[in-house]
Design a protein around this motif. Structure first.
Motif, PDB file in Angstrom:
ATOM      1  N   TYR A 142      15.666   7.518  -9.266  1.00  0.00           N
ATOM      2  CA  TYR A 142      14.374   7.111  -9.821  1.00  0.00           C
ATOM      3  C   TYR A 142      13.976   5.720  -9.321  1.00  0.00           C
ATOM      4  N   ILE A 143      14.931   4.816  -9.194  1.00  0.00           N
ATOM      5  CA  ILE A 143      14.618   3.492  -8.637  1.00  0.00           C
ATOM      6  C   ILE A 143      14.094   3.630  -7.210  1.00  0.00           C
ATOM      7  N   MET A 144      14.733   4.494  -6.421  1.00  0.00           N
ATOM      8  CA  MET A 144      14.273   4.708  -5.052  1.00  0.00           C
ATOM      9  C   MET A 144      12.883   5.353  -5.029  1.00  0.00           C
ATOM     10  N   GLY A 145      12.618   6.257  -5.945  1.00  0.00           N
ATOM     11  CA  GLY A 145      11.285   6.868  -6.040  1.00  0.00           C
ATOM     12  C   GLY A 145      10.221   5.837  -6.363  1.00  0.00           C
ATOM     13  N   ILE A 146      10.539   4.941  -7.291  1.00  0.00           N
ATOM     14  CA  ILE A 146       9.606   3.868  -7.650  1.00  0.00           C
ATOM     15  C   ILE A 146       9.399   2.928  -6.453  1.00  0.00           C
ATOM     16  N   ALA A 147      10.503   2.567  -5.792  1.00  0.00           N
ATOM     17  CA  ALA A 147      10.402   1.690  -4.617  1.00  0.00           C
ATOM     18  C   ALA A 147       9.562   2.331  -3.518  1.00  0.00           C
ATOM     19  N   SER A 148       9.725   3.650  -3.342  1.00  0.00           N
ATOM     20  CA  SER A 148       8.951   4.334  -2.298  1.00  0.00           C
ATOM     21  C   SER A 148       7.457   4.260  -2.566  1.00  0.00           C
ATOM     22  N   LYS A 149       7.073   4.263  -3.835  1.00  0.00           N
ATOM     23  CA  LYS A 149       5.653   4.149  -4.182  1.00  0.00           C
ATOM     24  C   LYS A 149       5.129   2.760  -3.798  1.00  0.00           C
ATOM     25  N   PHE A 150       5.909   1.730  -4.128  1.00  0.00           N
ATOM     26  CA  PHE A 150       5.461   0.363  -3.818  1.00  0.00           C
ATOM     27  C   PHE A 150       5.435   0.087  -2.319  1.00  0.00           C
ATOM     28  N   LEU A 151       6.272   0.783  -1.562  1.00  0.00           N
ATOM     29  CA  LEU A 151       6.321   0.576  -0.111  1.00  0.00           C
ATOM     30  C   LEU A 151       5.371   1.479   0.664  1.00  0.00           C
ATOM     31  N   ASN A 152       4.681   2.380  -0.027  1.00  0.00           N
ATOM     32  CA  ASN A 152       3.748   3.308   0.614  1.00  0.00           C
ATOM     33  C   ASN A 152       2.348   2.683   0.609  1.00  0.00           C
ATOM     34  N   PRO A 153       1.854   2.256   1.792  1.00  0.00           N
ATOM     35  CA  PRO A 153       0.545   1.585   1.834  1.00  0.00           C
ATOM     36  C   PRO A 153      -0.601   2.466   1.354  1.00  0.00           C
ATOM     37  N   GLU A 154      -0.534   3.763   1.632  1.00  0.00           N
ATOM     38  CA  GLU A 154      -1.603   4.661   1.181  1.00  0.00           C
ATOM     39  C   GLU A 154      -1.630   4.749  -0.338  1.00  0.00           C
ATOM     40  N   TYR A 155      -0.453   4.838  -0.953  1.00  0.00           N
ATOM     41  CA  TYR A 155      -0.371   4.891  -2.417  1.00  0.00           C
ATOM     42  C   TYR A 155      -0.889   3.591  -3.019  1.00  0.00           C
ATOM     43  N   MET A 156      -0.450   2.474  -2.466  1.00  0.00           N
ATOM     44  CA  MET A 156      -0.853   1.179  -3.018  1.00  0.00           C
ATOM     45  C   MET A 156      -2.348   0.922  -2.828  1.00  0.00           C
ATOM     46  N   ALA A 157      -2.935   1.452  -1.757  1.00  0.00           N
ATOM     47  CA  ALA A 157      -4.373   1.284  -1.532  1.00  0.00           C
ATOM     48  C   ALA A 157      -5.172   1.983  -2.625  1.00  0.00           C
ATOM     49  N   ASP A 158      -4.627   3.086  -3.157  1.00  0.00           N
ATOM     50  CA  ASP A 158      -5.300   3.838  -4.226  1.00  0.00           C
ATOM     51  C   ASP A 158      -4.604   3.665  -5.569  1.00  0.00           C
ATOM     52  N   PHE A 159      -3.841   2.601  -5.730  1.00  0.00           N
ATOM     53  CA  PHE A 159      -3.024   2.424  -6.935  1.00  0.00           C
ATOM     54  C   PHE A 159      -3.843   2.522  -8.214  1.00  0.00           C
ATOM     55  N   SER A 160      -5.054   1.962  -8.207  1.00  0.00           N
ATOM     56  CA  SER A 160      -5.875   1.978  -9.424  1.00  0.00           C
ATOM     57  C   SER A 160      -6.237   3.397  -9.842  1.00  0.00           C
ATOM     58  N   GLN A 161      -6.165   4.340  -8.911  1.00  0.00           N
ATOM     59  CA  GLN A 161      -6.478   5.735  -9.221  1.00  0.00           C
ATOM     60  C   GLN A 161      -5.228   6.602  -9.348  1.00  0.00           C
ATOM     61  N   LYS A 162      -4.084   6.105  -8.861  1.00  0.00           N
ATOM     62  CA  LYS A 162      -2.865   6.921  -8.842  1.00  0.00           C
ATOM     63  C   LYS A 162      -1.707   6.288  -9.605  1.00  0.00           C
ATOM     64  N   TRP A 163      -1.963   5.317 -10.456  1.00  0.00           N
ATOM     65  CA  TRP A 163      -0.920   4.611 -11.198  1.00  0.00           C
ATOM     66  C   TRP A 163      -0.090   5.545 -12.056  1.00  0.00           C
ATOM     67  N   TYR A 164      -0.698   6.635 -12.531  1.00  0.00           N
ATOM     68  CA  TYR A 164      -0.028   7.560 -13.452  1.00  0.00           C
ATOM     69  C   TYR A 164       1.213   8.201 -12.842  1.00  0.00           C
ATOM     70  N   VAL A 165       1.252   8.363 -11.515  1.00  0.00           N
ATOM     71  CA  VAL A 165       2.438   8.937 -10.875  1.00  0.00           C
ATOM     72  C   VAL A 165       3.631   8.016 -11.104  1.00  0.00           C
ATOM     73  N   LEU A 166       3.421   6.744 -10.925  1.00  0.00           N
ATOM     74  CA  LEU A 166       4.473   5.741 -11.110  1.00  0.00           C
ATOM     75  C   LEU A 166       4.927   5.675 -12.565  1.00  0.00           C
ATOM     76  N   VAL A 167       4.007   5.885 -13.490  1.00  0.00           N
ATOM     77  CA  VAL A 167       4.341   5.848 -14.916  1.00  0.00           C
ATOM     78  C   VAL A 167       5.400   6.896 -15.249  1.00  0.00           C
ATOM     79  N   PHE A 168       5.273   8.091 -14.690  1.00  0.00           N
ATOM     80  CA  PHE A 168       6.243   9.147 -14.978  1.00  0.00           C
ATOM     81  C   PHE A 168       7.626   8.796 -14.440  1.00  0.00           C
ATOM     82  N   TYR A 169       7.687   8.182 -13.271  1.00  0.00           N
ATOM     83  CA  TYR A 169       8.975   7.716 -12.736  1.00  0.00           C
ATOM     84  C   TYR A 169       9.593   6.680 -13.681  1.00  0.00           C
ATOM     85  N   CYS A 170       8.784   5.756 -14.154  1.00  0.00           N
ATOM     86  CA  CYS A 170       9.287   4.694 -15.034  1.00  0.00           C
ATOM     87  C   CYS A 170       9.762   5.251 -16.373  1.00  0.00           C
ATOM     88  N   ILE A 171       9.027   6.192 -16.940  1.00  0.00           N
ATOM     89  CA  ILE A 171       9.447   6.821 -18.195  1.00  0.00           C
ATOM     90  C   ILE A 171      10.799   7.500 -18.015  1.00  0.00           C
TER      91      ILE A 171
END
Length: 104
Positions: free
Chosen positions: A45-74
């Motif tokens: 799960y830590i690696m999954g979370i890190a992959s989100k932060f290191l993915n430029p496409e995900y981070m560019a749309d973070f305000s619209q896709k934050w919910y994916v990261l929330v499930f990893y954190c939960i």
């Protein structure tokens, strides 16, 4: 669409963690629980979370896709709770073993 599939994957994995937490809490024993397995899942799960932060496409749309990261954190928190319960239950196992050896 890939985010929806990813959410479904993480949610389906995450659905079992609350049940496991309740089972571990009630069982009051670490027998049958694999600490290595819990740490591998935690690491995953830590690696999954890190992959989100290191993915430029995900981070560019973070305000619209934050919910994916929330499930990893939960899920990470729930696995963390299971790890804490493992150590609590291990201590309870030691106490029970000491009491059993003293009563002989």
């Amino acid at each position: 669409m890939s985010e929806i599939l990813e959410i479904l994957m993480v949610v389906s994995f995450g659905a079992s963690w609350p049940l496991n937490i309740v089972k571990a809490f009630k069982a009051r024993t670490a027998k049958g629980t694999s600490l290595a397995f819990l740490f591998l899942i935690f690491f995953g799960y830590i690696m999954g979370i890190a992959s989100k932060f290191l993915n430029p496409e995900y981070m560019a749309d973070f305000s619209q896709k934050w919910y994916v990261l929330v499930f990893y954190c939960i899920n990470l928190v729930m696995v963390g709770i299971n790890i804490v319960l493992y150590f609590r239950n291990k201590a309870l196992d030691r106490q029970l073993q000491m009491l059993a050896s003293q009563s002989r």
